[in-house]
Design a protein around this motif. Structure first.
Motif, short mmCIF file in Angstrom:
data_model
loop_
_atom_site.label_atom_id
_atom_site.label_comp_id
_atom_site.label_asym_id
_atom_site.label_seq_id
_atom_site.Cartn_x
_atom_site.Cartn_y
_atom_site.Cartn_z
N GLY A 91 21.16 62.70 -48.30
CA GLY A 91 21.49 62.68 -49.72
C GLY A 91 22.73 61.86 -50.00
O GLY A 91 22.79 61.10 -50.98
N PHE A 92 23.74 62.00 -49.15
CA PHE A 92 24.95 61.20 -49.28
C PHE A 92 24.62 59.72 -49.17
O PHE A 92 25.15 58.88 -49.91
CB PHE A 92 25.96 61.63 -48.22
N TYR A 93 23.74 59.38 -48.24
CA TYR A 93 23.32 57.99 -48.05
C TYR A 93 22.61 57.45 -49.28
O TYR A 93 22.90 56.33 -49.75
CB TYR A 93 22.40 57.93 -46.83
N VAL A 94 21.69 58.20 -49.84
CA VAL A 94 20.97 57.78 -51.04
C VAL A 94 21.94 57.51 -52.19
O VAL A 94 21.88 56.48 -52.87
CB VAL A 94 19.93 58.85 -51.44
N ASN A 95 22.87 58.44 -52.41
CA ASN A 95 23.84 58.27 -53.49
C ASN A 95 24.74 57.07 -53.25
O ASN A 95 25.06 56.31 -54.18
CB ASN A 95 24.68 59.54 -53.64
N GLU A 96 25.16 56.89 -52.00
CA GLU A 96 26.05 55.77 -51.69
C GLU A 96 25.35 54.44 -51.89
O GLU A 96 25.96 53.48 -52.40
CB GLU A 96 26.56 55.90 -50.25
N LEU A 97 24.09 54.34 -51.51
CA LEU A 97 23.36 53.09 -51.74
C LEU A 97 23.27 52.76 -53.23
O LEU A 97 23.45 51.60 -53.63
CB LEU A 97 21.94 53.21 -51.16
N LEU A 98 23.01 53.75 -54.04
CA LEU A 98 22.94 53.51 -55.48
C LEU A 98 24.29 53.06 -56.03
O LEU A 98 24.37 52.14 -56.86
CB LEU A 98 22.47 54.77 -56.20
N LEU A 99 25.36 53.69 -55.57
CA LEU A 99 26.69 53.32 -56.05
C LEU A 99 27.06 51.90 -55.65
O LEU A 99 27.74 51.19 -56.40
CB LEU A 99 27.73 54.30 -55.51
#
Length: 249
Positions: A91-99
């Protein structure tokens, strides 16, 4: 511009000054937006603080002036998933990619829908496949997607061959005399065809697909990598000599 009852997902929250926070959210109509939430540390703002958590789906009111909007209210639409272990890292990875890849203020309605689907799958089975689907669909939404069923020359993908992914041109078939390192970082044709058909690949094909897609993401991210990748590398080193699982970014 005033945002009223705008559905959004919270991606990131960090403290700002003494009682406020800076929030990054992915909204339905306005894409990624940055918000200032003032005074949320006060005793009367417990409901607002609870709504401003990563992965939370909210309905917000805000006044957009310049780069940041001033948040007025936010209420939770549902209960955010409680992620632990590999799912939390994913989940952290998904959010970081979007950011990192999605610019503020550009409306990407498909990204809002994609995030909702991905969020629902994070605490389910087949986590590695969930992440590969997200990476594929994120690239497509940003206009950087590839043809997963044909190579860079237009020839159909051979399921028995291996391919590296050129971020600009697409799949490039590897010759049989390539070194082991390059082959291990390439995707099988079988995996690329499964990705094209939105069909879960064989478990043995997932590591190569992860490496191949990461090379494309690195190209778009530039020289600065992701913190989630660093965390994954640290966990892998800590777990040696145990085999590294492919459930993570």
């Amino acid at each position: 511009m005033r945002l009223t009852a705008e559905p959004a997902y919270i991606l990131h929250v960090r403290p700002w000054r003494e009682t406020s926070v800076l929030v990054e959210a992915l909204s339905e109509q306005h894409g990624r937006i940055g918000l200032v939430a003032r005074g949320v540390q006060g005793p009367k703002k417990q409901v607002l603080r609870a709504a401003l958590q990563p992965f939370q789906h909210v309905r917000l009111d805000a006044l957009l002036r310049g780069e940041l909007a001033r948040l007025a209210t936010a209420e939770a639409i549902d209960a955010a998933p409680r992620l632990h272990g590999d799912a939390a890292l994913a989940g952290f990875y998904v959010n970081e990619l979007l950011l990192r890849l999605v610019p503020r203020g550009d409306p990407f309605a498909e990204l809002y829908e994609l995030y909702g689907r991905t969020r629902a799958r994070l605490d389910g089975p087949h986590l590695a496949w969930t992440l590969r689907r997200f990476e594929r669909d994120l690239l497509d939404a940003l206009g950087s997607g590839l043809d997963w069923s044909a190579d860079a020359d237009g020839a159909p993908i051979d399921p028995a061959a291996r391919y590296r992914l050129d971020p600009e041109q697409g799949a490039r078939r590897l010759l049989s005399d390539r070194g082991h390192g390059e082959r291990s970082a390439a995707a099988t044709g079988r995996a690329l065809l499964a990705l094209a058909e939105d069909r879960q690949p064989e478990p043995s094909d997932l590591p190569g697909l992860r490496h191949a897609l990461r090379s494309v993401l690195v190209h778009h991210l530039g020289p600065r990598g992701l913190k989630s990748w660093e965390m994954m590398a640290d966990l892998a080193r800590a777990s040696r000599p145990a085999a590294v699982r492919d459930d993570n970014p």
